[in-house]
Scaffold this active site. Structure first.
Site, PDB file in Angstrom:
ATOM      1  N   GLN A 148      -8.810  -6.373 -10.787  1.00 27.82           N
ATOM      2  CA  GLN A 148      -9.529  -5.567 -10.190  1.00 27.82           C
ATOM      3  C   GLN A 148      -8.844  -4.101 -11.082  1.00 27.82           C
ATOM      4  O   GLN A 148      -9.663  -3.476 -11.494  1.00 27.82           O
ATOM      5  CB  GLN A 148      -8.856  -5.128  -8.827  1.00 27.82           C
ATOM      6  CG  GLN A 148      -9.474  -3.930  -8.371  1.00 27.82           C
ATOM      7  CD  GLN A 148      -9.186  -3.764  -6.766  1.00 27.82           C
ATOM      8  OE1 GLN A 148     -10.201  -4.088  -5.914  1.00 27.82           O
ATOM      9  NE2 GLN A 148      -7.896  -3.178  -6.269  1.00 27.82           N
ATOM     10  N   MET A 152       2.810  -9.250  -0.964  1.00 28.47           N
ATOM     11  CA  MET A 152       2.125  -8.421   0.281  1.00 28.47           C
ATOM     12  C   MET A 152       0.865  -8.596   0.235  1.00 28.47           C
ATOM     13  O   MET A 152       0.280  -8.304  -1.049  1.00 28.47           O
ATOM     14  CB  MET A 152       2.904  -7.165   0.574  1.00 28.47           C
ATOM     15  CG  MET A 152       4.637  -7.381   0.697  1.00 28.47           C
ATOM     16  SD  MET A 152       4.923  -6.021   1.747  1.00 28.47           S
ATOM     17  CE  MET A 152       6.760  -6.179   1.729  1.00 28.47           C
ATOM     18  N   HIS A 172       0.918  -1.078  -0.004  1.00 26.54           N
ATOM     19  CA  HIS A 172       0.034   0.095  -0.067  1.00 26.54           C
ATOM     20  C   HIS A 172       0.967   1.022  -0.109  1.00 26.54           C
ATOM     21  O   HIS A 172       0.571   2.313  -0.702  1.00 26.54           O
ATOM     22  CB  HIS A 172      -0.977   0.162   1.326  1.00 26.54           C
ATOM     23  CG  HIS A 172      -2.009  -1.105   1.371  1.00 26.54           C
ATOM     24  ND1 HIS A 172      -1.726  -2.032   2.252  1.00 26.54           N
ATOM     25  CD2 HIS A 172      -2.904  -1.351   0.625  1.00 26.54           C
ATOM     26  CE1 HIS A 172      -2.823  -2.899   2.234  1.00 26.54           C
ATOM     27  NE2 HIS A 172      -3.793  -2.168   1.253  1.00 26.54           N
TER      28      HIS A 172
END
Ligand code: PAF
Length: 281
Positions: free
Chosen positions: A144, A175, A28
């Site tokens: 996505q 991750m 992220h």
């Protein structure tokens, strides 16, 4: 949030948006870094979206750590964190959804029927709320990423979608917030995903072009690890996700595997050396 974005836009400051479900990790943070690189302001959102979980999936137990997330985002230099409540996003009487016709009929969409409808719907709402110029998505969730790009094109969102590469642990595990579900033994078995992708790349480089053969090798690697259950292993077109029988151009190899009860995904772009392809005629 809309008023803040209007103000930034009036001041001619560009906004990059990184939507997340929280429990942030280095993957992220790489998206936040990308946002900081390309725009003046970075907005992150944290919202565990109930609409993208099926009834037997892990919405209730999805890992959450708002305090920790806020610290990481502050340290990274993210300007705004948008933390809507479930009622903010889905007030009583809410009834509109965004659904794509084709892309969800592949890979994860087959075993997670509401997943992409939930994602496309919530991301459209977040786009209208945050009003970004750019939105950054990680390519670990490759399908996505394609779904969002298609939606932005189809619905004329004036937003540039930026993809960011998969971030891996030192040993290769991609991750994911869901890695926190794994006990140490399962964590070792989870390496089977990356190892099979790497092996697939090597088999391709050695001259094999037949997808089924490569997929069988990958499946054998995963099955050699205990407590693993393959949902899918596919080699497909990197734009429309249709199966590729022969790898005659760069292809997406994507897989989903359950390790214990935890469903993990990973992918890699397989690129055959063009000169060896040409010499094969
Ligand atoms: O990738 C995610 O974390 C989610 O699917 C997203 C894009 C934040 C939508 O809920």
């Amino acid at each position: 949030m809309q008023r803040y974005s209007d103000l930034m836009r009036k001041e001619r400051r560009s906004i990059a948006f990184v939507p997340t479900m929280g429990f942030l990790h280095e993957g992220h943070l790489s998206l936040m870094k990308k946002g900081l690189e390309i725009a003046d302001i970075v907005v992150a959102s944290i919202f565990v979206n109930p609409a993208q979980f099926g009834p037997s999936e892990d919405f209730g137990s999805y890992p959450r750590n708002i305090e920790g997330d806020l610290k990481l985002l502050k340290k990274e230099g993210v300007d705004i964190v948008f933390l809507p409540s479930e009622k903010d996003i889905y007030p009583d009487g809410f009834q509109t959804c965004v659904e794509l016709k084709n892309l969800p009929n592949h890979l994860c969409g087959l075993s997670r029927p509401v997943f992409f409808k939930g994602i496309a719907s919530v991301v459209s709402k977040l786009f209208n709320i945050v009003k970004p110029h750019y939105a950054v998505f990680g390519k670990k969730d490759y399908q996505q990423f394609l779904v969002i790009k298609q939606m932005v094109k189809d619905l004329n969102f004036d937003i540039e979608i930026v993809g960011a590469p998969i971030v891996r642990e030192k040993d290769g595990l991609a991750m994911s917030s869901r890695n926190s579900y794994l006990n140490p033994e399962q964590r070792r078995h989870a390496l089977s995903l990356y190892r099979s992708l790497k092996m697939a790349g090597e088999i391709l480089q050695s001259g094999e072009r037949n997808s089924s053969k490569i997929i069988n090798e990958a499946a054998a690697i995963i099955k050699s690890y205990p407590d693993t259950e393959i949902d899918y292993i596919k080699i497909c077109d990197q734009e429309n996700l249709s199966d590729m029988e022969i790898i005659d151009r760069p292809a997406l190899m994507a897989l989903a595997v359950k390790v214990g009860k935890t469903r993990l995904i990973d992918n890699m772009i397989l690129t055959a050396q063009m000169d060896s392809l040409m010499s094969e005629g």
